[in-house]
Design a protein around this motif. Sequence first.
Motif, short mmCIF file in Angstrom:
data_model
loop_
_atom_site.label_atom_id
_atom_site.label_comp_id
_atom_site.label_asym_id
_atom_site.label_seq_id
_atom_site.Cartn_x
_atom_site.Cartn_y
_atom_site.Cartn_z
N PRO A 113 62.32 -58.81 -8.42
CA PRO A 113 62.12 -57.75 -7.44
C PRO A 113 61.24 -58.26 -6.31
CG PRO A 113 61.39 -57.07 -9.65
CD PRO A 113 61.70 -58.53 -9.72
N ILE A 114 61.61 -57.95 -5.07
CA ILE A 114 60.84 -58.44 -3.92
C ILE A 114 59.92 -57.33 -3.43
CG2 ILE A 114 60.95 -59.42 -1.61
CD1 ILE A 114 63.81 -60.40 -2.33
N CYS A 115 58.67 -57.66 -3.27
CA CYS A 115 57.72 -56.69 -2.73
C CYS A 115 57.74 -56.80 -1.21
CB CYS A 115 56.34 -57.02 -3.29
SG CYS A 115 55.06 -56.01 -2.57
N TRP A 116 58.25 -55.79 -0.53
CA TRP A 116 58.39 -55.85 0.93
C TRP A 116 57.08 -55.56 1.63
CZ3 TRP A 116 62.46 -58.40 1.74
CH2 TRP A 116 63.64 -58.17 1.04
N GLU A 117 56.70 -56.46 2.50
CA GLU A 117 55.54 -56.16 3.34
C GLU A 117 55.92 -55.24 4.48
OE1 GLU A 117 53.05 -60.11 3.58
OE2 GLU A 117 54.91 -60.33 2.42
N ARG A 118 57.14 -55.38 4.94
CA ARG A 118 57.65 -54.44 5.96
C ARG A 118 59.13 -54.20 5.72
NH1 ARG A 118 56.30 -55.64 12.11
NH2 ARG A 118 57.50 -53.71 12.36
N GLU A 119 59.55 -52.95 5.98
CA GLU A 119 60.98 -52.63 6.01
C GLU A 119 61.27 -52.07 7.39
OE1 GLU A 119 62.73 -51.26 2.12
OE2 GLU A 119 60.63 -50.77 1.76
N ILE A 120 62.11 -52.76 8.12
CA ILE A 120 62.29 -52.43 9.54
C ILE A 120 63.68 -51.85 9.78
CG2 ILE A 120 62.43 -53.42 11.87
CD1 ILE A 120 60.34 -55.50 10.99
N ASP A 121 63.71 -50.63 10.30
CA ASP A 121 64.98 -50.01 10.68
C ASP A 121 65.40 -50.61 12.03
OD1 ASP A 121 67.10 -48.47 11.42
OD2 ASP A 121 66.10 -46.54 11.13
N ALA A 122 66.47 -51.42 12.01
CA ALA A 122 66.89 -52.09 13.24
C ALA A 122 67.64 -51.15 14.18
CB ALA A 122 67.74 -53.31 12.91
N GLU A 123 67.94 -49.95 13.72
CA GLU A 123 68.59 -48.91 14.56
C GLU A 123 69.82 -49.43 15.30
OE1 GLU A 123 65.68 -46.16 16.68
OE2 GLU A 123 64.49 -47.98 16.50
N GLY A 124 70.61 -50.22 14.64
CA GLY A 124 71.84 -50.72 15.29
C GLY A 124 71.60 -51.87 16.24
N ASN A 125 70.37 -52.35 16.34
CA ASN A 125 70.10 -53.50 17.21
C ASN A 125 70.55 -54.79 16.55
OD1 ASN A 125 69.10 -52.07 19.40
ND2 ASN A 125 67.10 -51.84 18.39
N LEU A 126 70.49 -55.87 17.31
CA LEU A 126 71.09 -57.12 16.86
C LEU A 126 70.06 -58.12 16.38
CD1 LEU A 126 73.94 -58.65 16.87
CD2 LEU A 126 73.00 -59.85 18.86
N LEU A 127 70.29 -58.63 15.17
CA LEU A 127 69.53 -59.79 14.70
C LEU A 127 70.37 -61.03 14.96
CD1 LEU A 127 68.22 -58.42 11.28
CD2 LEU A 127 66.90 -58.74 13.40
N MET A 128 69.78 -62.00 15.57
CA MET A 128 70.51 -63.24 15.84
C MET A 128 69.56 -64.42 15.73
SD MET A 128 71.07 -63.38 19.98
CE MET A 128 71.18 -65.18 19.95
N PRO A 129 70.11 -65.64 15.62
CA PRO A 129 69.21 -66.80 15.55
C PRO A 129 68.41 -66.91 16.84
CG PRO A 129 71.54 -67.48 15.69
CD PRO A 129 71.52 -66.01 15.51
N GLY A 130 67.18 -67.36 16.75
CA GLY A 130 66.37 -67.58 17.95
C GLY A 130 66.97 -68.69 18.78
N PHE A 131 66.67 -68.66 20.08
CA PHE A 131 67.17 -69.69 20.98
C PHE A 131 66.37 -70.97 20.79
CE2 PHE A 131 68.05 -65.70 23.38
CZ PHE A 131 69.43 -65.74 23.24
N LYS A 132 67.07 -72.09 20.95
CA LYS A 132 66.43 -73.40 20.90
C LYS A 132 66.33 -73.91 22.33
CE LYS A 132 67.11 -72.76 16.56
NZ LYS A 132 67.58 -71.43 16.08
N ASN A 133 65.13 -74.04 22.82
CA ASN A 133 64.92 -74.57 24.17
C ASN A 133 64.90 -76.09 24.07
OD1 ASN A 133 64.23 -75.16 26.75
ND2 ASN A 133 62.33 -73.99 26.77
N ALA A 134 66.04 -76.69 24.35
CA ALA A 134 66.26 -78.08 23.94
C ALA A 134 65.79 -79.14 24.94
CB ALA A 134 67.74 -78.28 23.60
N HIS A 135 65.15 -78.72 26.01
CA HIS A 135 64.42 -79.68 26.84
C HIS A 135 63.42 -78.95 27.71
CE1 HIS A 135 63.11 -82.90 29.33
NE2 HIS A 135 63.65 -82.42 30.42
N THR A 136 62.18 -79.31 27.55
CA THR A 136 61.12 -78.64 28.31
C THR A 136 59.86 -79.49 28.33
OG1 THR A 136 59.84 -76.58 28.44
CG2 THR A 136 60.40 -77.35 26.24
#
Lengths: 432, 432
Positions: B51-74
């Motif tokens: 069983p996982i003890c959740w520190e937070r449960e977040i209602d995303a309300e239909g929003n999008l989870l996606m991989p973070g962007f990789k800034n590949a030269h800076t």
Amino acid sequence: MNIRFYNAKVLTLKEDETFEIIFGELWVKGNSICYIGNGEDTDQVLKEYGPICWEREIDAEGNLLMPGFKNAHTHTAMTFLRSYADDLPLQEWLFQQVFPKEDQLVPEYVYDLNILGIMEYLTSGITSNFDMYFFPPTDAKASVDCGFRTVLVPGLNNFGGTVEQMEENYHIVNEMSDLVSFMIGFHAEYTTSRELMEGVAGLAQKFRSPVFMHNSETALEVKECRDRYQMSPTQITDSLGMYEYGGGGYHCVYFDDQDFEIFKKKGLSAVTNPASNLKLASGIAPVKRFVEEGINVAIGTDGAASNNCLDMFREMFLTSALAKVREMDAECVSADKILYMATAGGAKAMGLSDCDCLAAGKKADLIMLDLKQPNMQPENNIVKNIVYSGSKQNVKMTMVNGKILYEDQKFYIGFEPEEVYRRANEIIRSMK
Amino acid sequence: MNIRFYNAKVLTLKEDETFEIIFGELWVKGNSICYIGNGEDTDQVLKEYGPICWEREIDAEGNLLMPGFKNAHTHTAMTFLRSYADDLPLQEWLFQQVFPKEDQLVPEYVYDLNILGIMEYLTSGITSNFDMYFFPPTDAKASVDCGFRTVLVPGLNNFGGTVEQMEENYHIVNEMSDLVSFMIGFHAEYTTSRELMEGVAGLAQKFRSPVFMHNSETALEVKECRDRYQMSPTQITDSLGMYEYGGGGYHCVYFDDQDFEIFKKKGLSAVTNPASNLKLASGIAPVKRFVEEGINVAIGTDGAASNNCLDMFREMFLTSALAKVREMDAECVSADKILYMATAGGAKAMGLSDCDCLAAGKKADLIMLDLKQPNMQPENNIVKNIVYSGSKQNVKMTMVNGKILYEDQKFYIGFEPEEVYRRANEIIRSMK
């Protein structure tokens, strides 16, 4: 409303068309600015108006008040086609995707889709738009209902509209509200017969109105016009007496020497739409030359179907950066010039001389930018930060005609965002 | 942290490198994703972890989870030069403005300036950067202290650094933390002697490391390299045995057939920096051809001195739109391909194979985009909305390695924004 901003940086315009930032206060009385200064020289304004009862006093916390952006070419209600048919060649995009959907538009749809577009404008600090779309009185009503400022140009062409209808809309819109106005115009030479264009020119002369149209957006458009008339779009329309009272063109990508000469002589405005020109693979406009010739340049997003967002920050960056790469000249078209185009240049093209800059007596069409964000730091040069680094994320407040329509990511336009989004999705889904 | 997102749209990657959106839940356990699905098939994961003890449960309300962007030269710490010296020709910009200021940098400055850059990354949904700048161990420490992920490449050239120092930094950074890593590299052929480059190649072979450098950014750079070696920058470096373990180049604007061939054969990555290339009037990279050749493409912002903002949304739009106008082909380099470049393509270039996409077992480097904003409506195509219409304004949350570092415009990195801004202004003001 009567609103006093204090602790503000205020971006004012100098006579040489560059900007200056002063620290102090800006007072809005009704729909106008009545004072800008350090707060110590207010005797004159208090004498004129008597004591002012403030409905709000806003601590700007060192943030920037500046004139709202003028989106000088757009088709607001095209929001429904955002991300609907991208990555296609222009002809296929237009004839197989855009037109069949637009055929199904009715005024109620256009009204709702305009609201969505206006909300997006507000998030980007845009306080007025120069719009060409179907049903101008409906477009106008959507703006008035939101409290937004719009200048409308009809999209008349061989497939829709008449000169008589344009005359009728001219009266309807110009008599509707101070927030909206109507200018003579038509879609483009390539969609409009010589006879219709002659009718437009006649109406422009009757009303002493400037005229706007899509002009030289693609190389093909100019070639076909030359085949037809042995003249460019600028030259044929000028020869018909179109610009006796000014006006200008949208896009203006492919210009020859004579076109520049006409724009200069007639005092016309070139409205550039860089994102749309890239995305539709049309080309890069000769903005450096427009500037050098002293031709007024304004900036527009074009519609959401081709751009796909209505974001003046992106357009400002592009207008400068594309000029630099087009001419292989990193010095050309500086940030100051760009900010002028996006504010006063747009106002000039749109006939909004009382909304062009922040000064006492001007309409209170203004925005507050949050400078306390990483992309605005350090403050080496605030104008450059806005033009090259600014983002919708920095827009803390957008005010049109003295009313706050957007603040801290909330809209005050009388419409529920969720309902506006629901309707936009419903409209596109209902189409065949 | 253990965080459960529910009511989310989750962007997952398919085998053909296009994206799919599923509706449901995403579970983060520690620094990794342990489950993505509709919430009804969690037996396996619960069996594995208990069983996982959740520190937070977040209602995303239909929003999008996606991989973070990789800034590949800076060059992250270049934030201090934002809007400091724009609208200048490249040589003047670099030699009269940038270099004299960089000469005054000390590690404490670079540390503070990195924090400012990392904050800006977080506002843009960037979860890792591929950085080349002075004092790599200091750069690395700034990232670790913030909880940010960074891959460092040394900027060795004739004016600073040695191969021995690179070897030392290789060990220091790679042993510092899982959040940071060090790859072999150097500034560019035009600033680095053959002898030094040979030393770099030797070190790359010793450590079996990929190698990155600025490559063919300007036409002048390529011409001068050809004058020197009768070879392009890609060809001379390849001939020195630089790419035995892969790597790639930053910018890659001016490539000939043989350069494409080398990149293909050696499996190298081309990192494109469209905004910087425009603003410095360098040119437009041949991204369509890279894609056609099957070469991995990643996207970077370059430093704030030339861009001027660190915003992957702008770079994504530009990468697609500039390819379209360069080739006069509105169809090429589609939104799906761009989103792949900005996430998995970047991860591939940076050696972050466990941060490339959202899947169980991958590192929890992810962002939540607010789709309930006007620029994201209607939802005709969410991937196109992100690439063509997305903005920092849509970034609701940025998580790196399972920790939320940015949420609802607040930073959770252990530094006070006001203090970071104050320091950045102080640093540039203190310089002669």
